[in-house]
Design a protein around this motif. Sequence first.
Motif, PDB file in Angstrom:
ATOM      1  N   SER A 192       0.857  -1.251   0.106  1.00 54.21           N
ATOM      2  CA  SER A 192      -0.149  -0.075  -0.131  1.00 54.21           C
ATOM      3  C   SER A 192       0.749   1.107   0.049  1.00 54.21           C
ATOM      4  N   LEU A 193       1.883   1.335   0.674  1.00 50.76           N
ATOM      5  CA  LEU A 193       2.871   2.413   0.720  1.00 50.76           C
ATOM      6  C   LEU A 193       3.581   2.501  -0.562  1.00 50.76           C
ATOM      7  N   ILE A 194       3.866   1.597  -1.003  1.00 50.79           N
ATOM      8  CA  ILE A 194       4.591   1.979  -2.306  1.00 50.79           C
ATOM      9  C   ILE A 194       3.556   2.106  -3.437  1.00 50.79           C
ATOM     10  N   ASN A 195       2.445   1.860  -3.607  1.00 50.05           N
ATOM     11  CA  ASN A 195       1.335   2.219  -4.409  1.00 50.05           C
ATOM     12  C   ASN A 195       1.435   3.738  -4.004  1.00 50.05           C
ATOM     13  N   LEU A 196       1.136   4.282  -2.637  1.00 47.82           N
ATOM     14  CA  LEU A 196       1.006   5.517  -2.407  1.00 47.82           C
ATOM     15  C   LEU A 196       2.115   6.315  -2.922  1.00 47.82           C
ATOM     16  N   LEU A 197       3.243   5.863  -2.689  1.00 49.70           N
ATOM     17  CA  LEU A 197       4.476   6.613  -3.447  1.00 49.70           C
ATOM     18  C   LEU A 197       4.530   6.756  -4.941  1.00 49.70           C
ATOM     19  N   VAL A 198       4.050   5.665  -5.653  1.00 48.56           N
ATOM     20  CA  VAL A 198       4.102   5.659  -7.082  1.00 48.56           C
ATOM     21  C   VAL A 198       2.783   6.528  -7.326  1.00 48.56           C
ATOM     22  N   GLY A 199       1.769   6.525  -6.700  1.00 47.12           N
ATOM     23  CA  GLY A 199       0.533   7.455  -7.181  1.00 47.12           C
ATOM     24  C   GLY A 199      -0.226   6.512  -8.052  1.00 47.12           C
ATOM     25  N   GLU A 200       0.039   5.104  -8.102  1.00 46.35           N
ATOM     26  CA  GLU A 200      -1.066   4.138  -8.609  1.00 46.35           C
ATOM     27  C   GLU A 200      -0.858   2.920  -8.168  1.00 46.35           C
ATOM     28  N   ASP A 201      -1.473   1.929  -8.552  1.00 43.81           N
ATOM     29  CA  ASP A 201      -1.552   0.469  -7.987  1.00 43.81           C
ATOM     30  C   ASP A 201      -0.471  -0.287  -8.716  1.00 43.81           C
ATOM     31  N   VAL A 202       0.708  -0.099  -8.338  1.00 47.78           N
ATOM     32  CA  VAL A 202       1.722  -1.258  -8.907  1.00 47.78           C
ATOM     33  C   VAL A 202       1.861  -2.313  -8.462  1.00 47.78           C
ATOM     34  N   GLN A 203       1.489  -2.505  -7.033  1.00 48.73           N
ATOM     35  CA  GLN A 203       1.657  -3.683  -6.306  1.00 48.73           C
ATOM     36  C   GLN A 203       0.321  -4.151  -5.710  1.00 48.73           C
ATOM     37  N   ALA A 204       0.107  -5.281  -5.862  1.00 51.50           N
ATOM     38  CA  ALA A 204      -1.316  -6.030  -5.408  1.00 51.50           C
ATOM     39  C   ALA A 204      -1.201  -6.097  -4.103  1.00 51.50           C
ATOM     40  N   THR A 205      -2.362  -5.614  -3.202  1.00 52.86           N
ATOM     41  CA  THR A 205      -2.180  -5.536  -1.713  1.00 52.86           C
ATOM     42  C   THR A 205      -3.103  -6.447  -1.174  1.00 52.86           C
TER      43      THR A 205
END
Length: 330
Positions: A192-205
């Motif tokens: 979730s943190l990585i997705n927030l940093l990237v600004g889109e869902d790149v990792q499944a949570t």
Amino acid sequence: MGLAAALTGEVVRLDRGLPLVQLEGGQQVRCEHATDLVKDGALRAVVGDIVRVERPEGHDCGVICEILPRRNQLVRKDPSERAVPQVLAANFDVVVVAQPLSQVNARRLERELVLAFETGAEVAVVLTKADLAEDESAVDQVRESVRARVGAEVPTLVVSDQDSRGVESLRAVLAPNKTAVLVGRSGVGKSSLINLLVGEDVQATGSVREGDGKGRHTTVSRQIVEIPGGGRVMDMPGVRGLGVWEAEAGIDAAFADIQEFAAQCRFRDCTHQAEPGCAVRAAVEAGLVSPQRLESYLGLRQEVNTLRERKEQARRRKGEKHSTTKKRKR
Ligand code: GDP
Ligand code: ZN
């Protein structure tokens, strides 16, 4: 194999041990290890490794023929019974340790910090899911108690997927262009943190990614994620056990308070168990160090020592075997 000149690249992803290498031009190529390289079973490329790759003609795959010396590496004991190390990541600037704010596991945090400090990289702590805390004062209280443990020089950040401020403070840690390794148990909110940093869902949570069935964990891959605006994060999903490996320096750094008292013990080689004039036990009795913390410290030291003995034994056995294979082969 064609004698094409080797290219330099970086391992940006590892799926079941198979590296994906990004070559200097930006092209990504799936790679195998040259047989020569892995003959002794010791060295395998991990995420962050800089490697030399050959592209044999007519092959889709590249062949890693050399792993360049690592600037640093994140190492744990191999989760198997064997006394061997397992490298999780290489060549990074900062280790970010994630713990859920409302459920900080002190024992696990100690281990994470030991492994993190041992790398020699910068260390930061993120306390996740701050929105689940009762109120602001609960957040402050946990942040302060963690800060007291990890030391003032380690940034202790608070993040939540409901509030962008914390994520921005993490972005600042990654700036201008650092590579961070993100460690923390499954479910702590790393993806979730990585997705927030990237600004889109790149990792499944959440549970879609990691079931509790053992087999499903093999689908988890380690990879480097680029953060727009600067910095990169190495995601380390599915890292459960955190056995320490040659971690004396890491232990000393993670338990700097105890180290400081230990310098005042009467005996230089004090084990802080029953010796007279032990400043560490005195500190525990005076309430300056919690007994649990001393217990963790001694336990981790013991773990490192036991491993060293097992390694030593294995080496001796190997030596024996080599010299007596013919006579004693059963
Ligand atoms: P990972 O296993 O460390 O990558 O954790 P995930 O990012 O997959 O998150 C695990 C679960 O926690 C998911 O269901 C997320 O939706 C949830 N989660 C993650 N971050 C937060 C947060 O800041 N607040 C709350 N309430 N839930 C979160
Ligand atoms: Zn002592």
